[in-house]
Design a protein around this motif. Sequence first.
Motif, PDB file in Angstrom:
ATOM      1  N   ILE A 154       3.154   4.073  15.999  1.00  0.00           N
ATOM      2  CA  ILE A 154       4.073   3.183  15.267  1.00  0.00           C
ATOM      3  C   ILE A 154       4.255   3.748  13.846  1.00  0.00           C
ATOM      4  CG2 ILE A 154       4.378   0.831  14.360  1.00  0.00           C
ATOM      5  CD1 ILE A 154       2.560  -0.070  16.756  1.00  0.00           C
ATOM      6  N   GLY A 155       5.500   3.999  13.460  1.00  0.00           N
ATOM      7  CA  GLY A 155       5.784   4.573  12.142  1.00  0.00           C
ATOM      8  C   GLY A 155       5.514   3.561  11.042  1.00  0.00           C
ATOM      9  N   VAL A 156       4.763   3.969  10.022  1.00  0.00           N
ATOM     10  CA  VAL A 156       4.379   3.035   8.953  1.00  0.00           C
ATOM     11  C   VAL A 156       4.630   3.657   7.594  1.00  0.00           C
ATOM     12  CG1 VAL A 156       2.461   1.776   7.902  1.00  0.00           C
ATOM     13  CG2 VAL A 156       2.526   2.070  10.374  1.00  0.00           C
ATOM     14  N   LEU A 157       5.240   2.885   6.706  1.00  0.00           N
ATOM     15  CA  LEU A 157       5.310   3.287   5.322  1.00  0.00           C
ATOM     16  C   LEU A 157       4.410   2.353   4.534  1.00  0.00           C
ATOM     17  CD1 LEU A 157       8.412   4.747   3.850  1.00  0.00           C
ATOM     18  CD2 LEU A 157       6.871   3.489   2.370  1.00  0.00           C
ATOM     19  N   ALA A 158       3.322   2.875   4.010  1.00  0.00           N
ATOM     20  CA  ALA A 158       2.359   2.012   3.318  1.00  0.00           C
ATOM     21  C   ALA A 158       2.628   2.067   1.826  1.00  0.00           C
ATOM     22  CB  ALA A 158       0.944   2.477   3.621  1.00  0.00           C
ATOM     23  N   SER A 159       2.751   0.897   1.223  1.00  0.00           N
ATOM     24  CA  SER A 159       2.920   0.853  -0.223  1.00  0.00           C
ATOM     25  C   SER A 159       1.657   1.400  -0.886  1.00  0.00           C
ATOM     26  CB  SER A 159       3.158  -0.599  -0.644  1.00  0.00           C
ATOM     27  OG  SER A 159       2.933  -0.721  -2.025  1.00  0.00           O
ATOM     28  N   THR A 160       1.834   2.058  -2.025  1.00  0.00           N
ATOM     29  CA  THR A 160       0.641   2.536  -2.738  1.00  0.00           C
ATOM     30  C   THR A 160      -0.003   1.395  -3.519  1.00  0.00           C
ATOM     31  OG1 THR A 160       2.008   3.110  -4.605  1.00  0.00           O
ATOM     32  CG2 THR A 160       1.544   4.866  -3.018  1.00  0.00           C
ATOM     33  N   GLY A 161       0.732   0.293  -3.654  1.00  0.00           N
ATOM     34  CA  GLY A 161       0.181  -0.860  -4.366  1.00  0.00           C
ATOM     35  C   GLY A 161       0.373  -0.789  -5.865  1.00  0.00           C
ATOM     36  N   THR A 162       1.060   0.228  -6.363  1.00  0.00           N
ATOM     37  CA  THR A 162       1.268   0.329  -7.815  1.00  0.00           C
ATOM     38  C   THR A 162       2.407  -0.584  -8.271  1.00  0.00           C
ATOM     39  OG1 THR A 162       2.495   2.318  -7.306  1.00  0.00           O
ATOM     40  CG2 THR A 162       0.328   2.633  -8.266  1.00  0.00           C
ATOM     41  N   LYS A 163       3.247  -1.015  -7.318  1.00  0.00           N
ATOM     42  CA  LYS A 163       4.356  -1.924  -7.674  1.00  0.00           C
ATOM     43  C   LYS A 163       3.876  -3.378  -7.532  1.00  0.00           C
ATOM     44  CE  LYS A 163       8.311   0.764  -5.995  1.00  0.00           C
ATOM     45  NZ  LYS A 163       7.681   1.963  -5.487  1.00  0.00           N
TER      46      LYS A 163
END
Length: 427
Positions: A353-362
């Motif tokens: 499953i393709g995932v784009l994980a936020s880095t959490g800096t936003k």
Amino acid sequence: MYKAPRGTTDILPGEQAYWAHVQQRAAEVCLLYGYERIDTPAFEDYGLFARTDAEGTDLVEKEMYIFEDRGGQKLALRAENTAPVCRAYVEHGLFNLSQPVRLYYIGPTFRYERPQAGRYRQHHQFGCEALGDASPILDVEVIELAIRFLESLGLTRLSVLLNSIGCRECQPAYVEVLQQYYQAFSADVCSDCRVRMVRNPLRLLDCKQSACKRIVDAAPHISDYLCPECKDHFREVQEQLKVLGIPFALNHTLVRGLDYYTRTVFEILPQRQGSQSAIVGGGRYDGLIEQIGGKPTPAVGFAMGLERVILNIKEQGLDVPVPPGPRVYIAHVGTPARQTAVSLARRLRGAGIGVLASTGTKSFKAQLRQANSLGVTYTIILGDNEVEARTAVVRDMARNEQSTLPQDELVEHLGRPVDCSPDSASS
Ligand code: HAM
């Protein structure tokens, strides 16, 4: 500020769908005709392109990127692909295989030309070469293959221009007649043509200068000087094209810019025609393999510039399949959630499953905005509560609904793995 060198372009992510599509189609069509892929180096020995018989061509005289390496060897960036393919055919003894050997290539090609729309200093050629067989059936096969490829992309109303420039036996007599004809016009032709009259008379027919055009139009036709074998060959090519229902126009001034052609030469032009419009150029080159050190071997092929193909796809507003982006975005808030997000992303990707994980800096809000703009199917939201309960909030972006699920059930819930094939993208 550095810029890409003049006449070169970056192919940015937004353009890649076009490139993936044309390359995929090229591979599919070549498979249909039994052409196998070959890749040759981006540079070759300078002498491969600058053979004595190639002197006087623009490619050798003006357009090659030439350099000496640290060992003192004179090299040239690949200025076209036919001579390198012939070199590989001789070097690797491909003549020992069942003939003809059918090969195709896709790769960057370098010419120092004056850049304009459709003309670059680095362009990409898709080409096919059939080596080791003199049959006119092969001339027609490569023309048919090129057209099938262009039509598979949705490009229609293509024009095929066709000519025969004879062989070693009959061409010299015609060249003499042509030189005699031009004697009367030596004061009227452009300066380039004055040089061509001596060094490369066939290229006189290709001059686009208005002063020369009138002289070219009235020049003797090479078809009237072909030997019986070349005449038969040319007639068979035309008959077979008619049998296949491929329309073509005879053009007695079509001679092509490279030196190695014999007999059949052709170009394929699109609906809208301008000075840089030939999408495909090709022909038979029965003397080239011998010229580069092999045994006399007949061969025929074509090449086309993929930049020009893509320009035409865009101009005609044709669709190309867009590969799917990631299916899932993971937004998270707080340090424990960030660690869980990283592990969860790894687990989902492991399940295809393709995932784009936020880095959490936003900020959390900015993460949701990013998820929206990416067009993902689901957004997973993780905070302290979810980490503690080993759950995740799953938002269905299209329905604008969300539910809380155990993390262990996410793979099952988020569904099918990514299928990266282009057909899946169009469906
Ligand atoms: P060519 O006509 O020089 O032939 O090039 C083939 C195609 O490459 C052209 O029709 C055009 O689409 C594209 N092309 C050429 N130069 C440029 C450029 N500067 N910028 C963009 N596109 C360009 C050959 O190269 C022969 N080796 C073809 C061949 C193969 N003949 C027999 N087998």
